[in-house]
Structure formats: C-alpha cells, structure tokens
Design a protein around this motif. Structure first.
Motif, PDB file in Angstrom:
ATOM      1  N   MET A 150     117.339  55.656  61.297  1.00 52.00           N
ATOM      2  CA  MET A 150     116.040  54.990  61.187  1.00 52.00           C
ATOM      3  C   MET A 150     115.410  54.747  62.563  1.00 52.00           C
ATOM      4  O   MET A 150     114.203  54.911  62.743  1.00 52.00           O
ATOM      5  CB  MET A 150     116.195  53.653  60.470  1.00 52.00           C
ATOM      6  N   LEU A 151     116.217  54.343  63.533  1.00 52.55           N
ATOM      7  CA  LEU A 151     115.700  54.103  64.876  1.00 52.55           C
ATOM      8  C   LEU A 151     115.168  55.388  65.498  1.00 52.55           C
ATOM      9  O   LEU A 151     114.104  55.396  66.133  1.00 52.55           O
ATOM     10  CB  LEU A 151     116.802  53.506  65.760  1.00 52.55           C
ATOM     11  N   VAL A 152     115.894  56.482  65.309  1.00 52.57           N
ATOM     12  CA  VAL A 152     115.467  57.767  65.874  1.00 52.57           C
ATOM     13  C   VAL A 152     114.190  58.251  65.192  1.00 52.57           C
ATOM     14  O   VAL A 152     113.221  58.638  65.855  1.00 52.57           O
ATOM     15  CB  VAL A 152     116.588  58.811  65.745  1.00 52.57           C
ATOM     16  N   THR A 153     114.167  58.223  63.859  1.00 51.47           N
ATOM     17  CA  THR A 153     112.965  58.665  63.143  1.00 51.47           C
ATOM     18  C   THR A 153     111.787  57.731  63.411  1.00 51.47           C
ATOM     19  O   THR A 153     110.634  58.174  63.468  1.00 51.47           O
ATOM     20  CB  THR A 153     113.230  58.741  61.632  1.00 51.47           C
ATOM     21  N   GLY A 154     112.073  56.447  63.591  1.00 55.91           N
ATOM     22  CA  GLY A 154     111.006  55.502  63.914  1.00 55.91           C
ATOM     23  C   GLY A 154     110.361  55.813  65.256  1.00 55.91           C
ATOM     24  O   GLY A 154     109.141  55.711  65.403  1.00 55.91           O
ATOM     25  N   LEU A 155     111.154  56.198  66.253  1.00 53.73           N
ATOM     26  CA  LEU A 155     110.604  56.567  67.554  1.00 53.73           C
ATOM     27  C   LEU A 155     109.740  57.825  67.449  1.00 53.73           C
ATOM     28  O   LEU A 155     108.707  57.945  68.119  1.00 53.73           O
ATOM     29  CB  LEU A 155     111.732  56.783  68.562  1.00 53.73           C
ATOM     30  N   ILE A 156     110.179  58.761  66.601  1.00 53.64           N
ATOM     31  CA  ILE A 156     109.384  59.980  66.396  1.00 53.64           C
ATOM     32  C   ILE A 156     108.034  59.624  65.768  1.00 53.64           C
ATOM     33  O   ILE A 156     106.982  60.130  66.179  1.00 53.64           O
ATOM     34  CB  ILE A 156     110.148  60.986  65.513  1.00 53.64           C
ATOM     35  N   LEU A 157     108.051  58.745  64.786  1.00 53.01           N
ATOM     36  CA  LEU A 157     106.805  58.339  64.128  1.00 53.01           C
ATOM     37  C   LEU A 157     105.925  57.507  65.057  1.00 53.01           C
ATOM     38  O   LEU A 157     104.696  57.568  64.974  1.00 53.01           O
ATOM     39  CB  LEU A 157     107.121  57.530  62.864  1.00 53.01           C
ATOM     40  N   TRP A 158     106.543  56.714  65.923  1.00 55.53           N
ATOM     41  CA  TRP A 158     105.771  55.870  66.853  1.00 55.53           C
ATOM     42  C   TRP A 158     105.054  56.701  67.903  1.00 55.53           C
ATOM     43  O   TRP A 158     103.978  56.335  68.359  1.00 55.53           O
ATOM     44  CB  TRP A 158     106.729  54.881  67.529  1.00 55.53           C
ATOM     45  N   TRP A 159     105.649  57.827  68.312  1.00 55.50           N
ATOM     46  CA  TRP A 159     105.119  58.597  69.445  1.00 55.50           C
ATOM     47  C   TRP A 159     103.649  58.935  69.237  1.00 55.50           C
ATOM     48  O   TRP A 159     103.283  59.564  68.259  1.00 55.50           O
ATOM     49  CB  TRP A 159     105.927  59.880  69.607  1.00 55.50           C
ATOM     50  N   PRO A 160     102.762  58.495  70.152  1.00 55.47           N
ATOM     51  CA  PRO A 160     101.312  58.721  69.973  1.00 55.47           C
ATOM     52  C   PRO A 160     100.931  60.194  70.067  1.00 55.47           C
ATOM     53  O   PRO A 160     101.433  60.923  70.920  1.00 55.47           O
ATOM     54  CB  PRO A 160     100.693  57.906  71.104  1.00 55.47           C
ATOM     55  N   LYS A 161     100.027  60.616  69.187  1.00 55.04           N
ATOM     56  CA  LYS A 161      99.575  62.009  69.187  1.00 55.04           C
ATOM     57  C   LYS A 161      98.657  62.301  70.375  1.00 55.04           C
ATOM     58  O   LYS A 161      98.726  63.355  70.985  1.00 55.04           O
ATOM     59  CB  LYS A 161      98.815  62.304  67.881  1.00 55.04           C
ATOM     60  N   ARG A 162      97.764  61.352  70.690  1.00 57.64           N
ATOM     61  CA  ARG A 162      96.788  61.557  71.747  1.00 57.64           C
ATOM     62  C   ARG A 162      96.966  60.513  72.850  1.00 57.64           C
ATOM     63  O   ARG A 162      97.478  59.423  72.598  1.00 57.64           O
ATOM     64  CB  ARG A 162      95.363  61.454  71.180  1.00 57.64           C
ATOM     65  N   LYS A 163      96.488  60.859  74.045  1.00 53.38           N
ATOM     66  CA  LYS A 163      96.583  59.924  75.160  1.00 53.38           C
ATOM     67  C   LYS A 163      95.816  58.636  74.888  1.00 53.38           C
ATOM     68  O   LYS A 163      96.204  57.558  75.337  1.00 53.38           O
ATOM     69  CB  LYS A 163      96.057  60.583  76.433  1.00 53.38           C
ATOM     70  N   THR A 164      94.730  58.761  74.140  1.00 55.86           N
ATOM     71  CA  THR A 164      93.920  57.571  73.832  1.00 55.86           C
ATOM     72  C   THR A 164      94.642  56.598  72.916  1.00 55.86           C
ATOM     73  O   THR A 164      94.248  55.436  72.807  1.00 55.86           O
ATOM     74  CB  THR A 164      92.595  58.001  73.172  1.00 55.86           C
ATOM     75  N   ASP A 165      95.690  57.063  72.226  1.00 55.62           N
ATOM     76  CA  ASP A 165      96.439  56.194  71.302  1.00 55.62           C
ATOM     77  C   ASP A 165      97.573  55.449  71.998  1.00 55.62           C
ATOM     78  O   ASP A 165      98.205  54.585  71.388  1.00 55.62           O
ATOM     79  CB  ASP A 165      97.025  57.028  70.159  1.00 55.62           C
ATOM     80  N   ARG A 166      97.857  55.783  73.263  1.00 60.67           N
ATOM     81  CA  ARG A 166      99.042  55.228  73.912  1.00 60.67           C
ATOM     82  C   ARG A 166      98.949  53.714  74.084  1.00 60.67           C
ATOM     83  O   ARG A 166      99.908  52.997  73.839  1.00 60.67           O
ATOM     84  CB  ARG A 166      99.247  55.897  75.271  1.00 60.67           C
ATOM     85  N   ARG A 167      97.779  53.234  74.509  1.00 56.89           N
ATOM     86  CA  ARG A 167      97.644  51.789  74.728  1.00 56.89           C
ATOM     87  C   ARG A 167      97.862  51.032  73.426  1.00 56.89           C
ATOM     88  O   ARG A 167      98.514  49.990  73.396  1.00 56.89           O
ATOM     89  CB  ARG A 167      96.257  51.481  75.296  1.00 56.89           C
ATOM     90  N   ARG A 168      97.326  51.566  72.334  1.00 57.14           N
ATOM     91  CA  ARG A 168      97.479  50.921  71.037  1.00 57.14           C
ATOM     92  C   ARG A 168      98.938  50.917  70.584  1.00 57.14           C
ATOM     93  O   ARG A 168      99.374  50.015  69.870  1.00 57.14           O
ATOM     94  CB  ARG A 168      96.613  51.646  70.013  1.00 57.14           C
ATOM     95  N   SER A 169      99.705  51.916  71.015  1.00 59.07           N
ATOM     96  CA  SER A 169     101.104  52.018  70.610  1.00 59.07           C
ATOM     97  C   SER A 169     101.998  51.005  71.318  1.00 59.07           C
ATOM     98  O   SER A 169     103.122  50.784  70.898  1.00 59.07           O
ATOM     99  CB  SER A 169     101.626  53.428  70.881  1.00 59.07           C
ATOM    100  N   PHE A 170     101.484  50.413  72.409  1.00 62.25           N
ATOM    101  CA  PHE A 170     102.285  49.457  73.174  1.00 62.25           C
ATOM    102  C   PHE A 170     101.864  48.007  72.956  1.00 62.25           C
ATOM    103  O   PHE A 170     102.499  47.098  73.489  1.00 62.25           O
ATOM    104  CB  PHE A 170     102.190  49.771  74.671  1.00 62.25           C
ATOM    105  N   THR A 171     100.809  47.767  72.220  1.00 67.21           N
ATOM    106  CA  THR A 171     100.291  46.404  72.060  1.00 67.21           C
ATOM    107  C   THR A 171     100.100  46.056  70.591  1.00 67.21           C
ATOM    108  O   THR A 171      99.913  46.934  69.742  1.00 67.21           O
ATOM    109  CB  THR A 171      98.945  46.245  72.784  1.00 67.21           C
ATOM    110  N   ILE A 172     100.130  44.757  70.318  1.00 67.39           N
ATOM    111  CA  ILE A 172      99.910  44.247  68.965  1.00 67.39           C
ATOM    112  C   ILE A 172      98.490  43.680  68.885  1.00 67.39           C
ATOM    113  O   ILE A 172      98.087  42.869  69.722  1.00 67.39           O
ATOM    114  CB  ILE A 172     100.921  43.139  68.630  1.00 67.39           C
TER     115      ILE A 172
END
Length: 377
Positions: A150-172
């Motif tokens: 689950m942890l490995v697949t969760g990291l794969i799903l978390w990985w942002p597709k675009r550079k513009t999504d990176r900030r959103r992936s690190f913040t709540i």
C-alpha cells in the motif's frame, strides 16, 4: 485500463482488506512507543537507590520464589544501574508474572500479573490482536505485508503528473471542503510519513517472518552466510559435566560481568534442559537492545561454551540486533521515539482517511444517477 488506474484499483482493494488491522496495529504501536517513560512515571518500584554491590541472581530468584510458592523462575533481567531487577515467573496454570526485586537489598518491591498489565496487553494487541499467537500472527503478518504494498502504490499514485501539481502535492488545503481536506490528509501525510512507516513495517516483518530476517541479513552481508551466528552450540556432543558447586546462573552472571565490563543491562535465562545450552545477553546501554554480546553456557557445569561479542558479528547479525531499536525509534533516543510515534499515528490515520475518500467518491457517483432518475419521472 491504464497503469495508474490498475495501481489505484490495487491500492483501493488492498486497503479495504487490511485497513482495520493496520489501524489497530499502528495505533497500538504508537501507544507502546513511550512505554518505558510512562512506566517510570507511574511505577516507582522500577527505580531504586544504588546502595552497594549488586546481589547474585540466584538470591534474587530465591526471594521471588519464596514469596510466591507454586511458581517457577524462568529468566531475569538487570535493567541497569539504579533499576530493580525483573524476575520473570510462571505458575502451573500457565500464568505469567514478574517480580521486581531490589538488586542491592534483595527485597521484593512489586509483584505483577502480566495478563493485567496495560502495556503487556497493548503489546499483545499489537502483535496478535489479542488472539492466540498462532492465530493472530496469521492475520497481522499478511496485513503488514499488504501495508508495505500500500505504501509503495500510494507513492506511485501521489506522484504529480505535471510540475504545476507539485506544490499541491506537498500541502494541505485547509480552507477547502472537508472531503478535499481529508483527501489531502491521506495523500500529503501519507507521503511525509511513508519512509518512517515503511521502516517500521519492514522491521516488524523481520520479527514476524524468518524469511524476511534471512533476506535482510543475506543482503546486508553481501550475499554471504554465517551459520555459526545463528546456531547454538550442541550439548549432546560434549562429555558429561560435573554439577557446578554453586548455582549455575550465578556462574553465568560472573562470567558475563567479567567479559563484558561496563555493560549496563544483563539478561540471564535459567537452564531448561540438560541437553540445551543456557544463554545470556549483555547490553551495552540500559533499556537499549542494539549493542550486545551473546553468551551460551553449559546448563550443568555453567562453563562458557560460546561468546559472540558485538564487534565480531557480521553486518547482518548487527542489523538483526538493531531491529527492535529501529522499530521503536530507540536507536535515535527520544527524538527517534517521537518520529516513530508520529509515523505510527499517521499510519493509523491512513486507513481511516482512505476509507472516507472511497466512501465520498462512492456516494458522489450515486447522486447524478438519482437526479437523472428523478428527472425522467
């Protein structure tokens, strides 16, 4: 079906399968993290004033046995300077008890039924879900294995597709609706805690599965094996020994004190059979389990058969010795315990937030259908 959709489906169903077990195991692990600190605060009999030389283990065992007829003493531990010696005991009904004995005066300070001890119950919940060990380990072990996936697949799903999504992936996004906040809690906290959670899960699996432990030592040793490190000496091949003139456990103690000078904590097991060696462990630091010397003794004569000091062990053997301290954060002291505690709490929250994400999407999909049905009517 795309790769990411396949991973999402796998992540979802594995989470629904193992979520409840992961929640209980993680939460109980978080509670257990600070057990020594809590015990020292609420159990004053664990600590004593050092008033002279330490008494021999046979005398401390004799005190406990005299005070509690019908019990047997299996092993005991000197936890360190200024701490009461712990004598582990059992009765004929299979009950487990501990007697805390002052190692300087020989006076018993406290007697405890482990079946009623809070942290023993928490530990049993963590390892076996309060089920018989033979049953519980077959539920907890696979659930933790699934959690690693689950942890490995969760990291794969978390990985942002675009550079513009990176900030959103690190913040709540705290100001959003609760479903969005919950989604961010699952993804963002899961990302930040993934490394710690993976370490805790893998070290837990090393305790549960011999094949995981063997694999870790094999890799750590660069593909070499050291069977002598895991094989106790054979007694049957030795000539019959004369009985020791004094209690053999005292002989074990004296040899360990002499050969591991300055080591704070000693563990001694009473011999259980004339055909099996008795063993002892000297730990360099009190309430730390990594740096240790291992001993095997003849059960009749008390003669030292094998000594495996820390410095002579392979990298894999040292990793196994380090495993508990890694699992609980002990290796890095109080800071490591705090990290392990927070990692365990977040691990416990992931099945809850993940379930709420799935439940929210499930209900969201139903609403358009219901609206369409009403419009058609």
């Amino acid at each position: 079906m795309t790769f990411k959709k396949t991973i999402l489906t796998l992540h979802l169903w594995l989470g629904l399968t193992s979520g409840l077990v992961v929640f209980v195991v993680s939460l109980s692990g978080a509670v257990f993290t600070f057990q020594d600190e809590v015990r020292d605060a609420v159990e004053p009999y664990r600590q004593v004033a050092a008033t002279g030389p330490l008494l021999r283990p046979s005398r401390l065992q004799a005190t406990a046995l005299r005070n509690h007829p019908g019990t047997t003493a299996s092993y005991l531990m000197y936890p360190g300077p200024g701490r009461a010696t712990v004598v582990y005991m059992a009765d004929k009904a299979g009950g487990s008890f501990v007697a805390y004995v002052n190692p300087y005066t020989g006076r018993e300070l406290h007697y405890q039924n482990l079946r009623r001890d809070f942290f023993t119950i928490v530990q049993h919940l963590h390892m076996y879900l309060l089920l018989p060990p033979a049953v519980g380990e077959w539920i907890v072990g696979p659930a933790v294995l699934i959690f690693v996936v689950m942890l490995v697949t969760g990291l794969i799903l978390w990985w942002p597709k675009r550079k513009t999504d990176r900030r959103r992936s690190f913040t709540i996004k705290w100001g959003a609706r609760w479903r969005r906040v919950n989604y961010d809690l699952h993804n963002v906290l899961g990302f930040y805690a993934a490394g710690v959670a993976l370490l805790i899960a893998l070290t837990g699996l090393m305790m549960s599965y011999e094949w995981v432990r063997d694999s870790a030592t094999f890799v750590s040793n660069g593909g070499q094996s050291y069977p002598a490190e895991t094989t106790p000496p054979a007694i049957d091949s030795l000539p019959v020994a004369a009985a020791a003139p004094r209690p053999v456990i005292d002989l074990y103690y004296e040899q360990m004190r002499r050969l591991s000078p300055g080591y704070d904590m000693l563990f001694l097991a009473a011999p259980t059979s004339v055909k099996e060696p008795a063993y002892g462990i000297a730990y360099q630091r009190a309430l730390r389990f990594y740096h240790r010397d291992d001993y095997y003794f003849h059960p009749v004569s008390g003669r030292l058969l094998v000594r495996r000091p820390h410095g002579s062990k392979s990298t894999g053997a040292k990793l196994v010795d380090m495993n508990y301290d890694l699992h609980t954060g002990l290796l890095l002291g109080l800071g490591g315990k705090i990290v392990a505690f927070l990692g365990s709490l977040i691990s416990a929250s992931l099945p809850v937030s993940g379930f709420l994400v799935w439940w929210g999407k499930r209900n969201k999909q139903k609403k358009p259908r219901q609206s369409a049905a009403l419009a058609g009517a």
